[in-house]
Design an enzyme around this catalytic site. Structure first.
Site, short mmCIF file in Angstrom:
data_model
loop_
_atom_site.label_atom_id
_atom_site.label_comp_id
_atom_site.label_asym_id
_atom_site.label_seq_id
_atom_site.Cartn_x
_atom_site.Cartn_y
_atom_site.Cartn_z
N VAL A 12 37.33 60.05 3.28
CA VAL A 12 37.47 61.44 4.54
C VAL A 12 38.47 62.07 3.74
CG1 VAL A 12 36.27 60.62 6.48
CG2 VAL A 12 38.75 60.05 6.08
N ARG A 33 35.62 55.34 -7.09
CA ARG A 33 35.30 54.01 -7.73
C ARG A 33 33.77 53.88 -7.65
NH1 ARG A 33 37.47 48.58 -4.65
NH2 ARG A 33 36.31 49.47 -2.77
N ASN A 102 49.12 56.83 2.41
CA ASN A 102 50.34 56.61 3.37
C ASN A 102 51.29 55.65 2.74
OD1 ASN A 102 50.58 58.40 5.42
ND2 ASN A 102 49.28 57.45 6.71
N SER A 128 50.08 65.11 6.15
CA SER A 128 49.88 64.97 7.59
C SER A 128 48.78 66.00 7.89
CB SER A 128 50.83 65.13 8.35
OG SER A 128 50.58 64.96 9.78
N LYS A 182 57.69 61.67 5.31
CA LYS A 182 56.18 61.33 6.32
C LYS A 182 56.24 60.25 7.12
CE LYS A 182 51.70 61.93 7.13
NZ LYS A 182 51.01 60.40 7.10
N HIS A 185 58.04 61.16 10.04
CA HIS A 185 57.27 62.14 10.86
C HIS A 185 56.21 61.40 11.57
CE1 HIS A 185 52.96 63.77 11.13
NE2 HIS A 185 53.40 64.94 11.10
N ASN A 186 55.68 60.43 11.26
CA ASN A 186 54.71 59.54 12.13
C ASN A 186 55.60 59.12 13.00
OD1 ASN A 186 53.08 60.40 9.98
ND2 ASN A 186 52.01 58.43 9.83
N GLU A 189 55.75 61.29 15.96
CA GLU A 189 54.51 61.39 16.58
C GLU A 189 54.51 60.12 17.40
OE1 GLU A 189 51.54 61.79 13.62
OE2 GLU A 189 50.43 60.14 14.52
N TYR A 190 54.56 59.05 17.05
CA TYR A 190 54.63 57.82 18.04
C TYR A 190 55.43 58.26 19.49
CZ TYR A 190 52.51 54.12 15.18
OH TYR A 190 51.82 53.27 14.40
N LYS A 260 48.69 51.54 13.26
CA LYS A 260 48.57 51.10 11.64
C LYS A 260 49.61 50.83 10.96
CE LYS A 260 45.60 54.55 10.09
NZ LYS A 260 44.76 55.25 9.46
N ARG A 287 53.39 50.33 22.81
CA ARG A 287 52.26 49.90 22.18
C ARG A 287 51.97 48.55 22.22
NH1 ARG A 287 49.91 54.13 17.40
NH2 ARG A 287 51.18 56.24 18.29
N HIS A 452 86.37 38.39 14.74
CA HIS A 452 85.64 39.60 13.92
C HIS A 452 86.60 40.63 13.92
CE1 HIS A 452 82.21 37.43 13.34
NE2 HIS A 452 81.73 37.16 14.53
P1 NBP Z 1 40.69 54.93 3.10
O1 NBP Z 1 42.05 54.57 3.31
O2 NBP Z 1 39.73 54.16 3.99
O3 NBP Z 1 40.57 54.24 1.46
C1 NBP Z 1 39.14 54.44 0.87
C2 NBP Z 1 39.12 54.73 -0.43
O4 NBP Z 1 40.02 53.89 -1.21
C3 NBP Z 1 37.78 55.02 -0.99
O5 NBP Z 1 37.49 56.02 -1.86
C4 NBP Z 1 37.64 53.54 -1.74
O6 NBP Z 1 36.73 53.54 -2.96
C5 NBP Z 1 39.01 53.66 -2.44
N1 NBP Z 1 39.29 52.43 -2.85
C6 NBP Z 1 39.64 51.09 -2.18
BR1 NBP Z 1 39.54 50.70 -0.39
N2 NBP Z 1 40.11 49.91 -2.95
C7 NBP Z 1 39.87 50.71 -4.24
C8 NBP Z 1 40.38 50.04 -5.51
N3 NBP Z 1 40.74 48.68 -5.70
N4 NBP Z 1 40.11 50.79 -6.45
C9 NBP Z 1 39.64 52.07 -6.32
N5 NBP Z 1 39.47 52.58 -4.95
C10 NBP Z 1 39.60 51.98 -4.11
O7 NBP Z 1 40.55 56.51 2.84
P2 NBP Z 1 41.14 57.80 3.67
O8 NBP Z 1 41.02 57.46 5.02
O9 NBP Z 1 40.56 59.02 3.17
O10 NBP Z 1 42.62 57.70 3.65
C11 NBP Z 1 43.04 57.68 2.14
C12 NBP Z 1 44.53 57.68 2.13
O11 NBP Z 1 45.26 58.83 2.81
C13 NBP Z 1 45.32 56.39 2.78
O12 NBP Z 1 46.34 55.83 2.20
C14 NBP Z 1 45.40 56.72 4.23
O13 NBP Z 1 46.65 56.09 4.57
C15 NBP Z 1 46.00 58.26 3.88
N6 NBP Z 1 46.01 59.28 4.90
C16 NBP Z 1 44.90 59.16 5.90
C17 NBP Z 1 44.76 60.10 6.93
C18 NBP Z 1 43.65 59.90 7.88
O14 NBP Z 1 43.79 60.64 8.85
N7 NBP Z 1 42.52 59.34 7.70
C19 NBP Z 1 45.92 60.89 7.20
C20 NBP Z 1 46.75 60.96 6.29
C21 NBP Z 1 46.96 60.18 4.97
P3 NBP Z 1 35.11 53.16 -2.46
O15 NBP Z 1 34.61 54.38 -2.17
O16 NBP Z 1 34.72 52.93 -3.81
O17 NBP Z 1 35.38 52.07 -1.58
#
Ligand code: NBP
Length: 476
Positions: A12, A33, A102, A128, A182, A185-186, A189-190, A260, A287, A452
């Protein structure tokens, strides 16, 4: 044709960031990937801009114009390390890897140091705003070298949220500074979410309002000084009715909050730095308490005050008090978070500008709020405040709110409704105000059982009293 920037990791976040770059006229190389996701992105959104898909890491790297700008958006932790290792081997000195996930700032510091050895800029970047922010304009907090920001800044500022024409993106500081900010920030947010939840709980249980009525109260607050994304969505959530049961939606959701881990990181780091982020800590613990169904079940029979609700006029007055308590507690949460940022900045030599941080949090991110303008002003003023609470605007706001704030904390205690966020914030405020703290007694106790030592109010030096002997004082 070569790409200005590349995004690997097209879940996403990555997919929406890639679209955001493309919508701003940048040619974007895209890679994942599992290449089905790359194809799906181009099939579905190819018309939005210029995408160059790559099936392999080698193809991806070859598509990027030098010096290469490569954004990694994969799961934090081991997957990020694996992807960095894979790409670093294919890059040249001067190229840049942006980690937009993150990551823990300590991991970012480690990765930055390792890649710097090889001449590659590693730019740990806090992003964010969730899924929607990534697409429509997030708040972006890049760390890394100033040289990397010179090359990356314009393109990141392009896709960031804008407030009054100012992009919500700024170079935070070297190595892990962006991910540190960041993280805090989180944490804020909590704290903000916990305070809002306490306000909701008090309005329901103390003032007897139903969720739809509380939604109206929040809507009203959102047109005042509390105006913010979190207050706005709270009003939406509270006004929502469950389609299955016809009950208020919030009443059909199980009362166990998950996490998380970025709030926990904030508190762990604050403990290491010795910074009192009690509001954030209470939010993390609240929480955690909510999730302990076993001890909650055991505790349900514990005695408390007889349930009472305030009557009409008192309830309306109480709602106004809760607004004040919420505002004051929120100021404390931000003050504590900024203190942590300044402590981190000192510890790691980052030279972070807190006013600039407040400025880039004004849009795009989850904690975006009107009052961030006030924080920026406070830190931009010639007399930088030692604490946000001592800045003119905030001191006055707290002076105006404190009577109501105290009434809310007292009422919550009297009625047996937990308000750990409000109470901790008030205790912090009173702690700062107190000319003298009982820490004097603690220091004396420490000297008693552990030698102390202590310092005196009237003389320089360090002293120890022979507690188990003649009780004479010695300079040490
Ligand atoms: P995810 O955190 O769910 O990660 C999924 C992605 O990681 C897919 O593209 C997957 O590839 C890839 N991946 C994994 Br899992 N293992 C891998 C590996 N060994 N080699 C290569 N690719 C690999 O995705 P997200 O929710 O889009 O979040 C991405 C980052 O952004 C995270 O670090 C997250 O903490 C951060 N973040 C998320 C948000 C939010 O609201 N979701 C907000 C801010 C920051 P595949 O498709 O081949 O499985």
């Amino acid at each position: 044709e070569r790409a200005h920037i590349g995004v690997t990791g097209l879940a996403v976040m990555g997919r929406n960031l890639a679209r955001n770059f493309a919508r701003h006229g940048h040619t974007v190389a895209v890679h994942n990937r599992t290449s089905a996701k790359t194809r799906a992105l181009v099939d579905e959104f190819g018309h939005e801009g210029s995408f160059l898909p790559a099936d392999t890491a080698e193809e991806f790297v070859a598509l990027l114009e030098p010096p290469r700008r490569l954004v990694i958006m994969v799961k934090a932790g081991a997957p990020t390390d694996a992807v960095i290792d894979e790409f670093a081997a294919l890059l040249d000195p001067g190229d840049m890897i942006v980690d937009g996930g993150n990551a823990h700032f300590a991991d970012t510091r480690r990765r930055e140091a390792a890649l710097r050895e090889r001449g590659i800029h590693f730019v740990g970047t806090g992003i964010s705003g969730g899924e929607e922010g990534a697409l429509l304009g997030p708040s972006i907090m890049p760390g890394g070298s100033p040289e990397s920001y010179a090359a990356l800044g314009p393109i990141l500022e392009d896709i960031a949220a804008k407030v009054d024409g100012v992009p919500c993106c700024a170079h935070i500081g070297p190595d892990g500074a962006g991910h540190f900010v960041k993280m805090v920030h989180n944490g804020i947010e909590y704290a903000d979410m916990q305070l809002i939840a306490e306000a909701y709980d008090l309005l329901g249980r103390a003032a007897g309002l139903r969720p739809a009525e509380i939604a109206e109260v929040f809507q009203g607050w959102n047109s005042g000084r509390l105006e913010s994304y979190l207050i706005e969505i709270t009003a939406d959530v509270l006004a929502h009715t469950d389609a299955d049961t016809g009950r208020p939606f919030v009443d059909v959701v199980q009362d166990r909050a998950e996490q998380k881990g970025t709030g926990r990181w904030t508190v762990q780091t604050a403990l290491d730095l010795g910074v009192p982020v009690s509001g954030i800590a209470e939010a993390v613990f609240a929480r955690s308490l909510s999730g302990h169904t076993d001890i909650r079940a055991a505790g349900r029979g514990l005695p408390g005050p007889a349930p009472t609700t305030l009557d009409g006029e008192a309830a309306a007055r109480f709602a106004d008090d809760v607004e004040q308590a919420l505002y004051a507690s929120k100021i404390v949460a931000y003050a504590q978070g900024i203190h942590q940022i300044e402590a981190g900045s000192t510890e790691y030599d980052w030279a972070i500008d807190a006013g600039r941080v407040a400025e880039i949090w004004r849009g795009g991110c989850i904690i975006r709020a009107r009052f961030l303008n006030r924080i920026r002003e406070a830190y931009d003023s010639p007399q930088r405040p030692e604490s946000l609470l001592s800045a003119d605007y905030f001191r006055d706001a707290l002076a105006g709110a404190q009577d109501a704030w105290r009434r809310v904390v007292a009422t919550s205690a009297e009625l047996g409704i937990p308000a750990p966020g409000f109470a901790a914030a008030l205790a912090y405020y009173d702690g700062l105000r107190s000319p003298r703290l009982p820490a004097a007694l603690i220091q004396a106790q420490r000297d008693f059982f552990g030698a102390h030592t202590y310092r005196r109010v009237d003389r320089d030096g360090t002293f120890h009293t022979e507690w188990s002997g003649d009780r004479k004082e010695h300079a040490v």
